[in-house]
Motif scaffolding. Sequence first.
Motif, PDB file in Angstrom:
ATOM      1  N   GLN A 111      11.291   2.600  -3.636  1.00  0.00           N
ATOM      2  CA  GLN A 111      12.253   3.161  -2.584  1.00  0.00           C
ATOM      3  C   GLN A 111      13.744   3.533  -3.476  1.00  0.00           C
ATOM      4  OE1 GLN A 111      14.795   1.173   0.989  1.00  0.00           O
ATOM      5  NE2 GLN A 111      12.373   1.078   1.025  1.00  0.00           N
ATOM      6  N   LYS A 112      13.842   2.345  -4.472  1.00  0.00           N
ATOM      7  CA  LYS A 112      15.245   2.409  -5.055  1.00  0.00           C
ATOM      8  C   LYS A 112      15.233   3.819  -5.845  1.00  0.00           C
ATOM      9  CE  LYS A 112      18.340  -0.336  -7.840  1.00  0.00           C
ATOM     10  NZ  LYS A 112      18.513  -1.741  -8.335  1.00  0.00           N
ATOM     11  N   ARG A 113      14.060   3.693  -6.654  1.00  0.00           N
ATOM     12  CA  ARG A 113      13.981   4.839  -7.706  1.00  0.00           C
ATOM     13  C   ARG A 113      14.215   6.282  -6.947  1.00  0.00           C
ATOM     14  NH1 ARG A 113       8.909   7.099 -11.144  1.00  0.00           N
ATOM     15  NH2 ARG A 113      10.172   8.634 -12.370  1.00  0.00           N
TER      16      ARG A 113
ATOM     17  N   ARG B  11      14.128   9.157   4.392  1.00  0.00           N
ATOM     18  CA  ARG B  11      14.288   8.197   5.647  1.00  0.00           C
ATOM     19  C   ARG B  11      13.345   7.920   6.417  1.00  0.00           C
ATOM     20  NH1 ARG B  11      18.939  11.854   6.444  1.00  0.00           N
ATOM     21  NH2 ARG B  11      21.049  10.923   5.317  1.00  0.00           N
ATOM     22  N   GLU B  12      12.403   8.811   6.713  1.00  0.00           N
ATOM     23  CA  GLU B  12      11.126   8.869   7.509  1.00  0.00           C
ATOM     24  C   GLU B  12      10.250   7.545   6.681  1.00  0.00           C
ATOM     25  OE1 GLU B  12       9.642  12.566   7.782  1.00  0.00           O
ATOM     26  OE2 GLU B  12      10.887  13.276   9.445  1.00  0.00           O
ATOM     27  N   ILE B  13      10.046   7.869   5.400  1.00  0.00           N
ATOM     28  CA  ILE B  13       9.213   6.836   4.591  1.00  0.00           C
ATOM     29  C   ILE B  13       9.899   5.366   4.718  1.00  0.00           C
ATOM     30  CG2 ILE B  13       8.276   6.467   2.550  1.00  0.00           C
ATOM     31  CD1 ILE B  13       8.133   9.419   1.807  1.00  0.00           C
TER      32      ILE B  13
ATOM     33  N   ASP C  23       3.635   8.165  -0.759  1.00  0.00           N
ATOM     34  CA  ASP C  23       4.565   8.986  -0.128  1.00  0.00           C
ATOM     35  C   ASP C  23       5.954   9.226  -1.085  1.00  0.00           C
ATOM     36  OD1 ASP C  23       2.836   9.009   2.017  1.00  0.00           O
ATOM     37  OD2 ASP C  23       4.127   7.552   3.129  1.00  0.00           O
ATOM     38  N   TYR C  24       6.209   8.107  -1.500  1.00  0.00           N
ATOM     39  CA  TYR C  24       7.573   8.208  -2.499  1.00  0.00           C
ATOM     40  C   TYR C  24       7.041   9.080  -3.831  1.00  0.00           C
ATOM     41  CZ  TYR C  24       9.960   4.438   0.112  1.00  0.00           C
ATOM     42  OH  TYR C  24      10.376   3.526   1.005  1.00  0.00           O
ATOM     43  N   GLN C  25       5.950   8.843  -4.282  1.00  0.00           N
ATOM     44  CA  GLN C  25       5.692   9.454  -5.582  1.00  0.00           C
ATOM     45  C   GLN C  25       5.787  11.176  -5.180  1.00  0.00           C
ATOM     46  OE1 GLN C  25       5.232   8.771  -8.531  1.00  0.00           O
ATOM     47  NE2 GLN C  25       4.670   6.812  -8.746  1.00  0.00           N
ATOM     48  N   GLU C  26       5.307  11.701  -4.351  1.00  0.00           N
ATOM     49  CA  GLU C  26       5.501  12.963  -3.726  1.00  0.00           C
ATOM     50  C   GLU C  26       7.006  13.340  -3.886  1.00  0.00           C
ATOM     51  OE1 GLU C  26       3.481  13.294  -0.297  1.00  0.00           O
ATOM     52  OE2 GLU C  26       1.642  13.777  -0.924  1.00  0.00           O
TER      53      GLU C  26
ATOM     54  N   LYS D 248      11.503   4.091   6.897  1.00  0.00           N
ATOM     55  CA  LYS D 248      11.308   3.461   8.189  1.00  0.00           C
ATOM     56  C   LYS D 248      10.020   2.567   8.329  1.00  0.00           C
ATOM     57  CE  LYS D 248      14.279   6.215  10.945  1.00  0.00           C
ATOM     58  NZ  LYS D 248      14.531   7.157  11.927  1.00  0.00           N
ATOM     59  N   ILE D 249       8.926   3.022   7.579  1.00  0.00           N
ATOM     60  CA  ILE D 249       7.529   2.476   7.646  1.00  0.00           C
ATOM     61  C   ILE D 249       7.088   2.118   6.212  1.00  0.00           C
ATOM     62  CG2 ILE D 249       6.777   4.105   9.488  1.00  0.00           C
ATOM     63  CD1 ILE D 249       5.518   5.799   7.085  1.00  0.00           C
ATOM     64  N   ASP D 250       8.205   1.777   5.417  1.00  0.00           N
ATOM     65  CA  ASP D 250       8.077   0.917   4.212  1.00  0.00           C
ATOM     66  C   ASP D 250       8.273  -0.508   4.512  1.00  0.00           C
ATOM     67  OD1 ASP D 250       7.744  -0.015   1.514  1.00  0.00           O
ATOM     68  OD2 ASP D 250       9.652   0.945   0.927  1.00  0.00           O
ATOM     69  N   PHE D 251       7.138  -1.260   5.157  1.00  0.00           N
ATOM     70  CA  PHE D 251       7.459  -2.346   5.680  1.00  0.00           C
ATOM     71  C   PHE D 251       7.644  -3.511   4.797  1.00  0.00           C
ATOM     72  CE2 PHE D 251       4.634   0.127   8.595  1.00  0.00           C
ATOM     73  CZ  PHE D 251       5.570   0.435   9.736  1.00  0.00           C
ATOM     74  N   PHE D 252       6.947  -3.195   3.549  1.00  0.00           N
ATOM     75  CA  PHE D 252       7.229  -4.303   2.499  1.00  0.00           C
ATOM     76  C   PHE D 252       8.236  -4.149   1.391  1.00  0.00           C
ATOM     77  CE2 PHE D 252       3.387  -4.768   5.309  1.00  0.00           C
ATOM     78  CZ  PHE D 252       3.656  -6.131   5.513  1.00  0.00           C
ATOM     79  N   GLY D 253       9.025  -2.920   1.584  1.00  0.00           N
ATOM     80  CA  GLY D 253       9.799  -2.692   0.423  1.00  0.00           C
ATOM     81  C   GLY D 253       9.329  -2.184  -0.738  1.00  0.00           C
ATOM     82  N   SER D 254       8.655  -1.148  -0.972  1.00  0.00           N
ATOM     83  CA  SER D 254       8.244  -0.656  -2.323  1.00  0.00           C
ATOM     84  C   SER D 254       9.375  -0.376  -3.216  1.00  0.00           C
ATOM     85  CB  SER D 254       7.348   0.738  -2.096  1.00  0.00           C
ATOM     86  OG  SER D 254       7.143   1.358  -3.195  1.00  0.00           O
ATOM     87  N   PRO D 255       8.954  -0.978  -4.591  1.00  0.00           N
ATOM     88  CA  PRO D 255       9.985  -0.884  -5.641  1.00  0.00           C
ATOM     89  C   PRO D 255      10.327   0.619  -5.940  1.00  0.00           C
ATOM     90  CG  PRO D 255       8.145  -2.144  -6.518  1.00  0.00           C
ATOM     91  CD  PRO D 255       7.625  -1.540  -5.030  1.00  0.00           C
TER      92      PRO D 255
END
Length: 308
Positions: free
Chosen positions: A145-147, A132-134, A100-103, A136-143
Motif C-alpha cells: 500500500q505504501k509503495r 482508494r478502492e483497494i 491488486d496492488y501489483q497491477e 478500503k478492502i485492505d483489511f490487514f495493511g499490505s506493505p
Amino acid sequence: MKIASEANEARWLLLTFTLPTKRASQRVEVWRKLQVYGCIPLGNSGYLLPNNATNLERFEWLAQAIRKYSGEASVVSVQSIDNLSTSQLISRFGEARDHDYQELVQELQKISTIVPYERPSSRISRLRMRFREIVKIDFFGSPLQKRVEQLLARVEAPPKVEGPASKIRSKDYDGRVWVTRPRPGIDRSASAWLIRKFIDKKARFTFTKEGNVPAAAIPYDMFKGGFGHRGEDCTFETLRKEFRIRDAKVSAIAEMVHDADLNDGKFGRKEAFGVDAVLKGFAATGVADGELLDRGMEMIEGLYHSVE
C-alpha cells in the motif's frame, strides 16, 4: 468451522448462498459485488470477510438481494475455520490485495517513464480511484500500500519550476476582511472554511461584484486579483499551497473540491458533489449570501471530520 456464540465475538463473517441456474446474470452481479467487498472464497462453503459493522451490512444487503432472486443465503458469524488458522486466512486476504496492488505498480511504473508534461492525467486519476478502492478492502495493511502511494505521489507531482517562490507572511492575514463574489458555491464556501480554520481565525467575509473590491479587503475566488484559480488549481488548492497547509485531511478535501468545482475527474473524488448540489438548491430558494456561505462552511466542516 466454529460458529460464534453471543459470549464470544466472532472474528469472521461467512456468506453462504445458492442461486437457481437460470439466474446467470444475477450470479455475475453477486460475484462482482463480492470482488468489490474484498471477499475470499472458502471452496464451496461460501465467502469470508473480517467481522465489522460495514462488512456485516454489506453481506446482509447482498443476502437479501440473493433471496429476491429466488436464491437462498445466510450470513454466519464464525470464530474459526477448522482447516485454516487465523494467520493463514489473513495471509489469503494479503495475497489478494497484493495482487491488486501489483497491477497498479505495473501501470504506475509505465507512467513514471513519461515526461511529466505528457503524463495522461485521466489515466492517473483512474489509478488513484482504484487505489482508494483497494485501500478500503485492505483489511490487514499490505506493505505494498505504501509503495503504491509513493508511486502515485511521484506521477502526480507537478513539473518543477525554476526560480525562487515568494513566501506569504501569515501575520499579514490576521483579522482581515475577505471578499468574494455573491452566491457562493463549493469552491468559495470551502475556501472560506479553509481561511477561517487554518489561515485567519477572525476572518470576516463579504460579497461584491467584480471591480468593486474594497481597498483593504482580500479578494478570493474573484476573476481578477487575490487568491483564485491558478493553472489547473481551484481557489481552495491555491490557498492551501500558498499558506503551506500540510494537514492530510485538507489535502483530501482539496481533491474533493477540485473535482466538484472543475468537474474534470482529475482525482476521482465524488464526495463534494453532494455539497455543491445542496448549495445550489439553497441558492435557488433565495437564501442570503452570508447564510449560504455559513451553511457551506458547516458542510465542509462535517466533510473534514468524515475523512479517514
